[in-house]
Design an enzyme around this catalytic site. Structure first.
Site, short mmCIF file in Angstrom:
data_model
loop_
_atom_site.label_atom_id
_atom_site.label_comp_id
_atom_site.label_asym_id
_atom_site.label_seq_id
_atom_site.Cartn_x
_atom_site.Cartn_y
_atom_site.Cartn_z
N ASP A 1 0.84 -1.20 0.00
CA ASP A 1 0.00 0.00 0.00
C ASP A 1 0.88 1.25 0.00
OD1 ASP A 1 -2.29 1.94 1.04
OD2 ASP A 1 -3.28 0.03 0.60
N CYS B 1 -2.37 9.57 -0.65
CA CYS B 1 -3.00 10.03 0.59
C CYS B 1 -1.97 10.37 1.66
CB CYS B 1 -3.99 8.99 1.08
SG CYS B 1 -5.38 8.72 -0.05
N ASP C 1 -5.80 4.90 -5.68
CA ASP C 1 -6.53 5.70 -4.69
C ASP C 1 -7.04 7.01 -5.29
OD1 ASP C 1 -7.60 6.19 -2.15
OD2 ASP C 1 -5.74 5.68 -1.12
N ARG D 1 -14.17 0.45 -4.97
CA ARG D 1 -14.57 0.69 -3.60
C ARG D 1 -15.94 1.37 -3.58
NH1 ARG D 1 -10.59 1.56 0.24
NH2 ARG D 1 -12.16 2.68 1.42
N ASP E 1 -13.08 4.19 4.07
CA ASP E 1 -12.20 3.19 4.67
C ASP E 1 -12.89 2.46 5.82
OD1 ASP E 1 -8.95 4.87 4.48
OD2 ASP E 1 -10.25 4.05 2.93
#
Length: 535
Positions: free
Chosen positions: A92, A142, A170, A221, A225
């Site tokens: 990640d 992020c 992302d 997604r 989160d």
């Protein structure tokens, strides 16, 4: 999930948490059953069943390294996870340096990855596993590292040269650029490399990604989160469960990574894993694998539950009923069985019941139930019932009889664009359907039947195209149910409802959002006034 240690990522988590709460309130808690194929999936041949793997973020945050990934891959190879179907080992955020090199390339952090990413990929591949990596569809990730916006081709080529097999992409620092165009640019860049790279869109459920994600990525997604607690898991379940009509082989709703082993109770972990499998979600573990307890590993490697997630039919489970936090979900399987989850959202043990007919099973004097957690089998004449612990599930595989292709579903029909419900003010034959604020009244309780009808008034009246007309502007009324083609409707993966006879879409006239706006047939155009959810 570990809290990001820098301000930028804390902002991201706040946005994501707010989005999850909003989605939980806005998305129907009853899954859509499709009667037409889902939107055509991205044509890369990958994720024909939901992807399975591991990602470092939930347990480690920015503390990713070559040694962590190697030790995790080795553990997965040896502890039964690889044999159970876990394939991808995913890096990640925070894997790179703060700046690109003089040629504009991303640079792996030399302290974290002293041998580079290619050597790590070679090691992971030597175990029979695949390596994934993270980037962002903005100017920065992020956590503040270089993003791929306007660098898509260069970065995709670099990933391919390293032997990358999976990209999590992302949504931070996106500069307000249209999401679909940003994600499509990377899709095209990955395709141009010629390397099969599974493409996971991490857009936090924004921009109704489920309505266009299938043509862009292998998964998307649907929420913000997840966090390692029951409330977060429950909210995300509620937000994702109503989107079944958009998923299918090669293209999956993604309610975020698994928090199994990260602090919830074993009962909650089993519920989490069961619900994700029932929703045909990607199963991406997010825990410390090398030191995982035997209980955690046994949950993650339950072959009976994994088989439900990986079923080749590719149907996401739908909510059959939900009352007082007692949920029943059903998922048709390729061999004719149906997976059933009885989920107790509440804080004390509860008996949850359904029937074979309610889950779409008919034609047998008895049915075989296999408890997917204990392995025990039993038979029933039709009642499916269990005492379910607080925050827990009982999960059955039901065999016998036949499974209807279009299982009956009862509930309100929500007009997505207007935020109101399909309604008839009375049940007199010829009454034109309208939209009206949702209130649970009888004129808003519709049943989608095995004959593709939408019935109301206890099944006596059906939604009907007036006088068998097939032209745009035809009134949609109710009439005594007769089974004719002008009373048959297909619920499609893009949220539209089309008349079998006309091929036209159920439409709120003039895209109105006003109380009492009438419903008609119109040429399908993708507008929000032509999208509906049932339940």
């Amino acid at each position: 999930m570990s809290v990001r240690t820098i301000a930028a990522s804390l902002g991201h988590l706040a946005v994501a948490a707010a989005m999850t709460a909003a989605m939980a309130a806005a998305v129907t808690a009853t899954a859509m059953v499709t009667t037409a194929p889902p939107a055509r999936a991205i044509d890369n041949g990958l994720a024909r069943t939901p992807q399975m793997g591991w990602n470092d973020w939930n347990a480690y945050g920015c503390n990713v390294s070559d040694s962590l990934v190697r030790s995790t891959a080795s553990a997965m190879h040896n502890n039964g996870m690889q044999a159970a179907g876990y394939t991808y080992v995913n890096i990640d955020d925070c894997w790179m340096t703060r700046n690109r090199d003089s040629s504009g390339n991303l640079v792996p952090d030399p302290a974290k990855f002293p041998n580079g990413i290619k050597a790590l990929a070679d090691y992971v591949h030597s175990l029979g596993l695949k390596l994934g990596i993270y980037e962002d569809a903005g100017t920065a990730t992020c956590a503040g590292y270089p993003g791929s916006l306007n660098h898509e081709r260069q970065d995709a080529n670099l990933f391919a040269s390293w032997g990358i097999d999976y990209l999590k992409y992302d949504n931070c620092n996106n500069q307000g650029v249209n999401a679909q165009s940003r994600y499509t640019a990377m899709r095209d860049a990955l395709a141009a490399t010629g390397r099969p790279i599974l493409y996971s869109l991490c857009s936090w459920g924004q921009d109704n990604v489920w309505t266009w994600g299938a043509g862009v990525g292998n998964s998307w997604r649907t929420t913000g989160d997840i966090a390692a607690n029951y409330t977060s898991m429950l909210n995300i379940f509620h937000a994702n469960v109503g989107l079944a009509g958009y998923a299918g082989p090669g293209a999956w709703n993604d309610p975020d990574m698994l928090e199994v082993g990260n602090g919830m109770s074993a009962t909650e972990d089993r519920a989490h894993f069961s619900l994700w499998a029932q929703m045909a979600a990607p199963l991406v573990a997010g825990n410390n694998i090398t030191n995982a307890s035997s209980t955690t590993v046994s949950i993650l490697t339950n072959s009976r539950v994994i088989a439900v997630d990986q079923d080749p039919l590719g149907r996401q489970g739908r909510m059959v009923s939900s009352s007082g936090g007692r949920d029943v979900l059903a998922k048709p399987l390729a061999n004719g069985d149906v997976s059933v989850v009885l989920f107790n959202e509440g804080g004390s043990t509860a008996t949850i019941s359904t029937t074979a007919a309610a889950i779409g099973k008919t034609g047998a004097s008895s049915y075989t139930l296999t408890d997917l957690w204990s392995g025990a089998t039993s038979t029933t004449a039709g009642t499916i019932s269990a005492s379910v612990p607080a925050h827990g599930v009982v999960m059955y595989r039901v065999a016998g009889g036949t499974s209807g292709g279009n299982d009956p579903v009862t509930g309100p029909v929500h007009a997505v664009g207007a935020g109101k419900c399909l309604d008839v003010p009375n049940t007199t034959a010829g009454t034109q359907a309208r939209i009206w604020p949702c209130g649970g009244q009888s004129g808003q309780t519709w049943t989608y039947t095995t004959g593709n009808q939408l019935s109301v008034d206890g099944g006596t009246m059906c939604l009907d195209a007036y006088d068998n007309q097939t032209s745009a502007g035809t009134q949609v009324i109710i009439w005594s149910c007769n089974g004719q083609a002008n009373q048959q409707w297909l619920r499609n993966a893009d949220g539209t409802i089309t008349g079998v006879q006309s091929g036209l879409c159920l439409d709120v006239t003039g895209a109105s959002t006003a109380d009492g706006a009438l419903v008609e047939l119109w040429t399908c155009n993708g507008g929000g006034n032509q999208r509906w959810t049932l339940g």
